[in-house]
Design a protein around this motif. Structure first.
Motif, short mmCIF file in Angstrom:
data_model
loop_
_atom_site.label_atom_id
_atom_site.label_comp_id
_atom_site.label_asym_id
_atom_site.label_seq_id
_atom_site.Cartn_x
_atom_site.Cartn_y
_atom_site.Cartn_z
N GLY A 102 42.81 34.85 22.88
CA GLY A 102 42.45 33.53 23.40
C GLY A 102 42.04 33.53 24.86
N ALA A 103 41.94 32.31 25.40
CA ALA A 103 41.48 32.12 26.78
C ALA A 103 42.42 32.77 27.79
CB ALA A 103 41.33 30.63 27.07
N MET A 104 43.72 32.72 27.52
CA MET A 104 44.66 33.32 28.44
C MET A 104 44.47 34.83 28.52
SD MET A 104 47.11 33.14 30.61
CE MET A 104 47.90 31.53 30.47
N GLY A 105 44.33 35.47 27.37
CA GLY A 105 44.12 36.91 27.36
C GLY A 105 42.83 37.31 28.04
N LYS A 106 41.77 36.55 27.81
CA LYS A 106 40.49 36.83 28.46
C LYS A 106 40.61 36.72 29.97
CE LYS A 106 35.63 35.40 28.46
NZ LYS A 106 34.64 34.43 27.89
N ALA A 107 41.32 35.69 30.43
CA ALA A 107 41.51 35.51 31.87
C ALA A 107 42.31 36.66 32.48
CB ALA A 107 42.21 34.18 32.14
N MET A 108 43.30 37.14 31.74
CA MET A 108 44.08 38.28 32.21
C MET A 108 43.21 39.52 32.40
SD MET A 108 47.57 38.09 29.94
CE MET A 108 48.92 37.00 30.36
N ARG A 109 42.31 39.73 31.46
CA ARG A 109 41.53 40.97 31.46
C ARG A 109 40.34 40.94 32.41
NH1 ARG A 109 42.64 40.09 26.02
NH2 ARG A 109 40.57 39.18 25.63
N ASN A 110 39.71 39.77 32.58
CA ASN A 110 38.43 39.75 33.31
C ASN A 110 38.55 39.44 34.80
OD1 ASN A 110 38.81 36.98 33.52
ND2 ASN A 110 37.25 36.42 32.01
N GLY A 111 39.76 39.35 35.31
CA GLY A 111 39.92 39.13 36.74
C GLY A 111 39.97 37.69 37.17
N THR A 112 40.01 36.75 36.21
CA THR A 112 40.08 35.34 36.56
C THR A 112 41.34 35.00 37.34
OG1 THR A 112 38.75 34.69 34.65
CG2 THR A 112 40.20 33.00 35.57
N LEU A 113 42.42 35.74 37.11
CA LEU A 113 43.69 35.45 37.76
C LEU A 113 43.82 36.15 39.11
CD1 LEU A 113 46.04 35.64 34.65
CD2 LEU A 113 44.61 33.75 35.46
N VAL A 114 42.71 36.73 39.58
CA VAL A 114 42.65 37.37 40.89
C VAL A 114 41.87 36.44 41.82
CG1 VAL A 114 41.69 39.32 42.18
CG2 VAL A 114 42.83 39.70 39.99
#
Length: 232
Positions: free
Chosen positions: A199-211
């Motif tokens: 989902g969206a949370m996992g994608k954000a974790m992987r693509n650097g959105t949380l940086v």
């Protein structure tokens, strides 16, 4: 609290230890008497979107209502980097918290930070099953809790500013590498099992959105420097 006191501020703790309950509003009116600025760092540990949204809705509304009654002049909120792109679980609740603060009738400041260094041992504890620890694939930029505390007091002293630049640590890291370093430091014999969160949370974790994005504020202490300060 320690940072604010070191700078000469009088500090009131809004916690259950002082018989204050943000969710029910118990004790807030009395606790906020003569308070000029509120720094809201309240939180909940949950993966449930409903629980997070309910908690932050009730707690923030109660805090703002009591603040208006008491004449609070500035409401400061600690939030999390990237929550717009990962709107589930705790992050959904933090978005609600931000929205309530923006429309709560008290001049406001919002600081978003990345996860603290302590996020790593918390993740290990929550995701361990026997000798295994399940670690999401995640890019992160952990920051020292003391640096976030100092930034919050800076924001309180500066007065209402709206959304201020995000704050992250000095290095972008992979969570699995931080977990491995912590396990080695603390001599825990666990095997890391990579976990791909959907989902969206996992994608954000992987693509650097949380940086934090370029131009954000940057802390000084790296995770490995923090790790050197803890007991094995």
């Amino acid at each position: 609290m320690a940072v604010a006191r070191e700078r000469g501020h009088q500090v009131v703790s809004l916690s259950r230890a002082e018989w204050v309950d943000l969710v029910t509003g118990r004790g807030l009116d009395q606790a906020l008497q003569d308070v000029e600025t509120v720094i809201d760092v309240a939180g909940i540990q949950t993966l449930s979107t409903k629980k997070a949204v309910d908690y932050f809705t009730n707690a923030t509304q109660n805090l703002l209502a009591a603040g208006k009654t008491a004449g609070v002049k500035h409401h400061v909120v600690l939030s999390i980097v990237g929550i717009d792109k990962a709107n589930s679980g705790l992050y959904a609740g933090k978005l609600v918290q931000e929205d309530e603060a923006k429309h709560g009738g008290i001049p406001w400041t919002i600081l978003r930070s990345t996860q603290f260094h302590e996020f790593v041992p918390m993740s290990i504890k929550a995701a361990s099953v026997g000798p295994l620890v399940f670690v999401p694939t995640m890019a992160t930029q952990p920051v020292a809790a003391k640096e976030v505390a100092a930034a919050l007091v800076d924001a309180a002293e500066a007065g209402p500013q709206g959304r201020i630049p995000d704050l992250g640590g000095p290095r972008t890291e992979q969570l699995k590498d931080l977990v491995a370093a912590y396990l080695a430091k603390t001599q825990q014999k666990k095997r890391i099992v990579p976990l791909r969160v959907p989902g969206a949370m996992g994608k954000a974790m992987r693509n650097g959105t949380l940086v934090p994005a370029p131009g954000s504020a940057v802390g000084r202490q790296t995770f490995l420097e923090w790790l050197d300060t803890i007991d094995a």
